[in-house]
Design a protein around this motif. Structure first.
Motif, PDB file in Angstrom:
ATOM      1  N   LYS A 108       2.534   6.652  -7.145  1.00  0.00           N
ATOM      2  CA  LYS A 108       1.166   7.146  -7.013  1.00  0.00           C
ATOM      3  C   LYS A 108       1.062   8.267  -5.979  1.00  0.00           C
ATOM      4  N   LEU A 109       1.991   8.284  -5.034  1.00  0.00           N
ATOM      5  CA  LEU A 109       2.007   9.347  -4.028  1.00  0.00           C
ATOM      6  C   LEU A 109       2.459  10.678  -4.623  1.00  0.00           C
TER       7      LEU A 109
ATOM      8  N   ALA B 154       4.687   1.159   1.419  1.00  0.00           N
ATOM      9  CA  ALA B 154       5.472   0.991   0.185  1.00  0.00           C
ATOM     10  C   ALA B 154       6.975   1.165   0.407  1.00  0.00           C
TER      11      ALA B 154
ATOM     12  N   THR C  70       0.853  -1.189   0.000  1.00  0.00           N
ATOM     13  CA  THR C  70       0.000   0.000   0.000  1.00  0.00           C
ATOM     14  C   THR C  70       0.886   1.235   0.000  1.00  0.00           C
ATOM     15  N   GLN C  71       0.265   2.381  -0.161  1.00  0.00           N
ATOM     16  CA  GLN C  71       1.042   3.614  -0.115  1.00  0.00           C
ATOM     17  C   GLN C  71       1.636   3.830   1.278  1.00  0.00           C
ATOM     18  N   ASP C  72       0.971   3.315   2.310  1.00  0.00           N
ATOM     19  CA  ASP C  72       1.468   3.470   3.676  1.00  0.00           C
ATOM     20  C   ASP C  72       2.697   2.607   3.962  1.00  0.00           C
TER      21      ASP C  72
ATOM     22  N   GLU D 115       3.668   1.955  -6.165  1.00  0.00           N
ATOM     23  CA  GLU D 115       2.797   2.598  -5.164  1.00  0.00           C
ATOM     24  C   GLU D 115       3.355   3.957  -4.750  1.00  0.00           C
ATOM     25  N   ILE D 116       4.671   4.036  -4.625  1.00  0.00           N
ATOM     26  CA  ILE D 116       5.301   5.309  -4.259  1.00  0.00           C
ATOM     27  C   ILE D 116       5.077   6.342  -5.357  1.00  0.00           C
TER      28      ILE D 116
END
Length: 165
Positions: free
Chosen positions: A121-122, A96, A92-94, A118-119
């Motif tokens: 996407k942040l 990653a 997840t982004q949390d 995922e990173i």
């Protein structure tokens, strides 16, 4: 021999440990008492059972911890078993950044790439350089900079809003 893991003592036969783990074989040359750091006792208990029975760890075992322990102890077949579950790891982004680091640590390019995706996407407005997929420190620095910038923007908005109250 006695192996101390996470405060608990485990008794085992030195020849079994040495035959199953190159790391333990080296450690046993220095004596019959070994202290292992960075391995959870629940994981070591399953590994020890595996050493004696070839019975793979139970489904409930944390596969990330299992892979890390197998890497430390150099138990390649057990590591392969744990790696089969990597597709089930929820990146997840949390988490990653941690997963990217873990991917590097265990040599899993697939996990590394999934975490890097995922990173990215942040930071939808920026294009991260692909060579940073191997540089956790750089990616962490970028993400921390983004958080600081967002905090400053929020403070500025709050000050601005106070002018109109």
């Amino acid at each position: 021999v006695t192996i101390t893991v996470d405060g608990d003592d485990f008794k085992a036969h030195g020849f079994v440990l040495a035959a199953r783990s190159p790391t333990l074989a080296v450690m046993l040359r220095n004596g019959k008492e070994i202290a292992l750091e960075g391995i959870k006792k629940e994981i070591f208990s399953e590994i020890l059972k595996y050493f004696y029975t070839d019975e793979l760890p139970c489904v409930k075992v944390d596969k990330v911890d299992l892979i890390k322990a197998a890497e430390v102890l150099k138990v390649s077949d057990l590591k392969r078993f744990g790696l089969q579950f990597l597709d089930l790891l929820n990146v997840t982004q949390d988490n990653a950044l941690d997963m990217m680091s873990f991917g590097i640590e265990i040599g899993s390019k697939k996990l590394q790439d999934n975490a890097f995706d995922e990173i990215k996407k942040l930071l939808p407005e920026k294009k991260l350089k692909e060579e940073w997929v191997d540089n956790v420190a750089k990616v962490k620095e970028i993400l921390e900079g983004k958080v600081k910038l967002e905090e400053e923007i929020k403070k500025a908005h709050e000050k601005f809003d106070q002018l109109f109250i």
